[in-house]
Motif scaffolding. Sequence first.
Motif, PDB file in Angstrom:
ATOM      1  N   HIS A 199       0.926  -1.249  -0.169  1.00 27.45           N
ATOM      2  CA  HIS A 199      -0.016   0.130   0.000  1.00 27.45           C
ATOM      3  C   HIS A 199       0.840   1.275  -0.074  1.00 27.45           C
ATOM      4  O   HIS A 199       1.981   1.485   0.572  1.00 27.45           O
ATOM      5  CB  HIS A 199      -1.028   0.078   1.309  1.00 27.45           C
ATOM      6  CG  HIS A 199      -0.217  -0.004   2.684  1.00 27.45           C
ATOM      7  ND1 HIS A 199       0.154   1.438   3.034  1.00 27.45           N
ATOM      8  CD2 HIS A 199      -0.043  -0.867   3.453  1.00 27.45           C
ATOM      9  CE1 HIS A 199       0.506   1.158   4.303  1.00 27.45           C
ATOM     10  NE2 HIS A 199       0.814  -0.151   4.514  1.00 27.45           N
ATOM     11  N   PRO A 200       0.301   2.356  -0.777  1.00 28.00           N
ATOM     12  CA  PRO A 200       1.200   3.711  -0.546  1.00 28.00           C
ATOM     13  C   PRO A 200       0.776   4.200   0.869  1.00 28.00           C
ATOM     14  O   PRO A 200      -0.068   3.816   1.425  1.00 28.00           O
ATOM     15  CB  PRO A 200       0.535   4.422  -1.720  1.00 28.00           C
ATOM     16  CG  PRO A 200      -1.031   3.830  -1.848  1.00 28.00           C
ATOM     17  CD  PRO A 200      -0.925   2.496  -1.706  1.00 28.00           C
ATOM     18  N   CYS A 201       1.724   5.151   1.253  1.00 24.13           N
ATOM     19  CA  CYS A 201       1.462   5.765   2.697  1.00 24.13           C
ATOM     20  C   CYS A 201       1.884   7.120   2.517  1.00 24.13           C
ATOM     21  O   CYS A 201       1.223   8.025   2.453  1.00 24.13           O
ATOM     22  CB  CYS A 201       2.288   4.834   3.751  1.00 24.13           C
ATOM     23  SG  CYS A 201       1.956   5.546   5.388  1.00 24.13           S
ATOM     24  N   CYS A 202       3.387   7.223   2.651  1.00 24.08           N
ATOM     25  CA  CYS A 202       3.808   8.528   2.582  1.00 24.08           C
ATOM     26  C   CYS A 202       4.390   8.752   1.110  1.00 24.08           C
ATOM     27  O   CYS A 202       4.752   7.978   0.609  1.00 24.08           O
ATOM     28  CB  CYS A 202       5.014   8.704   3.472  1.00 24.08           C
ATOM     29  SG  CYS A 202       4.522   8.868   5.217  1.00 24.08           S
ATOM     30  N   VAL A 203       4.139  10.221   0.674  1.00 25.53           N
ATOM     31  CA  VAL A 203       4.470  10.673  -0.629  1.00 25.53           C
ATOM     32  C   VAL A 203       5.284  11.842  -0.629  1.00 25.53           C
ATOM     33  O   VAL A 203       5.537  12.553   0.449  1.00 25.53           O
ATOM     34  CB  VAL A 203       3.112  10.860  -1.551  1.00 25.53           C
ATOM     35  CG1 VAL A 203       2.374   9.555  -1.617  1.00 25.53           C
ATOM     36  CG2 VAL A 203       2.462  11.922  -0.754  1.00 25.53           C
ATOM     37  N   PHE A 204       5.841  11.935  -1.920  1.00 24.16           N
ATOM     38  CA  PHE A 204       6.802  13.189  -2.010  1.00 24.16           C
ATOM     39  C   PHE A 204       6.017  14.181  -2.565  1.00 24.16           C
ATOM     40  O   PHE A 204       5.965  13.960  -3.929  1.00 24.16           O
ATOM     41  CB  PHE A 204       8.169  12.565  -2.528  1.00 24.16           C
ATOM     42  CG  PHE A 204       9.298  13.995  -2.993  1.00 24.16           C
ATOM     43  CD1 PHE A 204       9.505  14.875  -1.962  1.00 24.16           C
ATOM     44  CD2 PHE A 204       9.894  13.977  -4.138  1.00 24.16           C
ATOM     45  CE1 PHE A 204      10.382  16.071  -2.358  1.00 24.16           C
ATOM     46  CE2 PHE A 204      10.572  15.126  -4.646  1.00 24.16           C
ATOM     47  CZ  PHE A 204      10.921  16.182  -3.605  1.00 24.16           C
ATOM     48  N   VAL A 205       5.856  15.424  -2.098  1.00 23.62           N
ATOM     49  CA  VAL A 205       5.271  16.530  -2.837  1.00 23.62           C
ATOM     50  C   VAL A 205       6.257  17.688  -2.745  1.00 23.62           C
ATOM     51  O   VAL A 205       7.044  17.741  -1.924  1.00 23.62           O
ATOM     52  CB  VAL A 205       3.809  16.841  -2.164  1.00 23.62           C
ATOM     53  CG1 VAL A 205       2.891  15.612  -2.116  1.00 23.62           C
ATOM     54  CG2 VAL A 205       4.138  17.081  -0.634  1.00 23.62           C
ATOM     55  N   MET A 206       5.967  18.281  -3.701  1.00 27.97           N
ATOM     56  CA  MET A 206       6.758  19.678  -4.156  1.00 27.97           C
ATOM     57  C   MET A 206       5.549  20.754  -4.222  1.00 27.97           C
ATOM     58  O   MET A 206       4.644  20.623  -4.831  1.00 27.97           O
ATOM     59  CB  MET A 206       7.649  19.805  -5.092  1.00 27.97           C
ATOM     60  CG  MET A 206       9.003  18.922  -4.676  1.00 27.97           C
ATOM     61  SD  MET A 206      10.046  19.643  -3.355  1.00 27.97           S
ATOM     62  CE  MET A 206      10.051  21.158  -4.090  1.00 27.97           C
ATOM     63  N   ARG A 207       5.716  22.032  -3.828  1.00 30.87           N
ATOM     64  CA  ARG A 207       5.048  23.203  -4.272  1.00 30.87           C
ATOM     65  C   ARG A 207       5.255  23.374  -5.575  1.00 30.87           C
ATOM     66  O   ARG A 207       6.292  23.461  -6.205  1.00 30.87           O
ATOM     67  CB  ARG A 207       5.318  24.193  -3.310  1.00 30.87           C
ATOM     68  CG  ARG A 207       4.673  24.111  -1.925  1.00 30.87           C
ATOM     69  CD  ARG A 207       4.661  25.424  -1.105  1.00 30.87           C
ATOM     70  NE  ARG A 207       6.034  26.012  -1.073  1.00 30.87           N
ATOM     71  CZ  ARG A 207       6.379  27.148  -1.575  1.00 30.87           C
ATOM     72  NH1 ARG A 207       5.642  27.991  -2.242  1.00 30.87           N
ATOM     73  NH2 ARG A 207       7.564  27.722  -1.398  1.00 30.87           N
ATOM     74  N   SER A 208       4.006  23.699  -6.336  1.00 31.47           N
ATOM     75  CA  SER A 208       4.089  23.939  -7.711  1.00 31.47           C
ATOM     76  C   SER A 208       5.053  25.077  -8.377  1.00 31.47           C
ATOM     77  O   SER A 208       5.809  24.922  -9.275  1.00 31.47           O
ATOM     78  CB  SER A 208       2.670  24.049  -8.495  1.00 31.47           C
ATOM     79  OG  SER A 208       1.899  22.856  -8.087  1.00 31.47           O
TER      80      SER A 208
END
Length: 312
Positions: A199-208
């Motif tokens: 399962h997915p859990c934590c993800v890597f996000v960046m501000r656009s």
Amino acid sequence: MAEKPAIKIGYLKITDHLILGVTDLKLKKGMEKFEHCTLEPVVKNGWNEVADALAVKSLDGALILAPTAMDLFKSGVDLKLLLLAHKSGSILVKSKNANIETIEDFAGKTVLIPYQLSIHNMLFHKLLSEKGLKPGRSTEKGIDVTLEVVAPFQMPEAIEYDEEGEIGGFIVAEPFGSQVIAQGHGEEFALSKDLWPGHPCCVFVMRSEIIEKHPEAIQEICNSFVRSGLAIDAQPEPAAIIGGDFLSQDKELIRKVLTMPPDRITTGELFPVIEDLDIIQKYMMDKMKIMTSLIDLEKFVNTEFAIKAGAK
């Protein structure tokens, strides 16, 4: 020559965020070199801190719970999900003082979760509802199990000092579950990988705006994270040593989390699968009623960087 931007990435001291620790060490030791940015890991104590920092733009990006990231996007924080941080990796621990044998034994107890909008809350909800039990906050009517949000690092202490066994246990990212087990205050009830394999859990996000301003820098970071993930899966022993230092945790504990059983947490497949993220948001809206509307995942997830980084 223009000065390289320092990219600030928020994280918690959990095994789920080890790819950042490995990348950070590779850069410090000169094993990798970033041409377009410098990396600045910023440690936070709880998920609300990470979410707030992204909202007020004091972080450029973060390793964050997938449902929390979706919620931020929905509330107008302009983020893009670029990679998964890991798959699986969490644990449901029962307190030794609570006399719990079956899932039904959690009835009448309090269970600690790291955040409402978390895969942990979803998996526990699924476990309980399959047995006809209803989890919820103490203020809600007709609930069988009381949920309480507690920062992951505070959970071991909460269990330790609960001599009456009012807290049935907790579901959280490692190594906090293994820590409680090692201290003799809890026992493993279930691993998240057995509740939803991979399962997915934590993800890597960046501000656009950061992605638009520094695309080469973001690509460098994604490339390195993907390599770090493959390295952790391939060489858990050295990864555990890095993890011990980066996460301020016992190295032997981290080694166990990374190796026993082998697929307890995986970091070698970081490509974001939209269908999996959709399962989470639909479950949280339809079954849990903690999301009020769905987001357009095609607008939220940007797979370009993952593809170029060779993410599986």
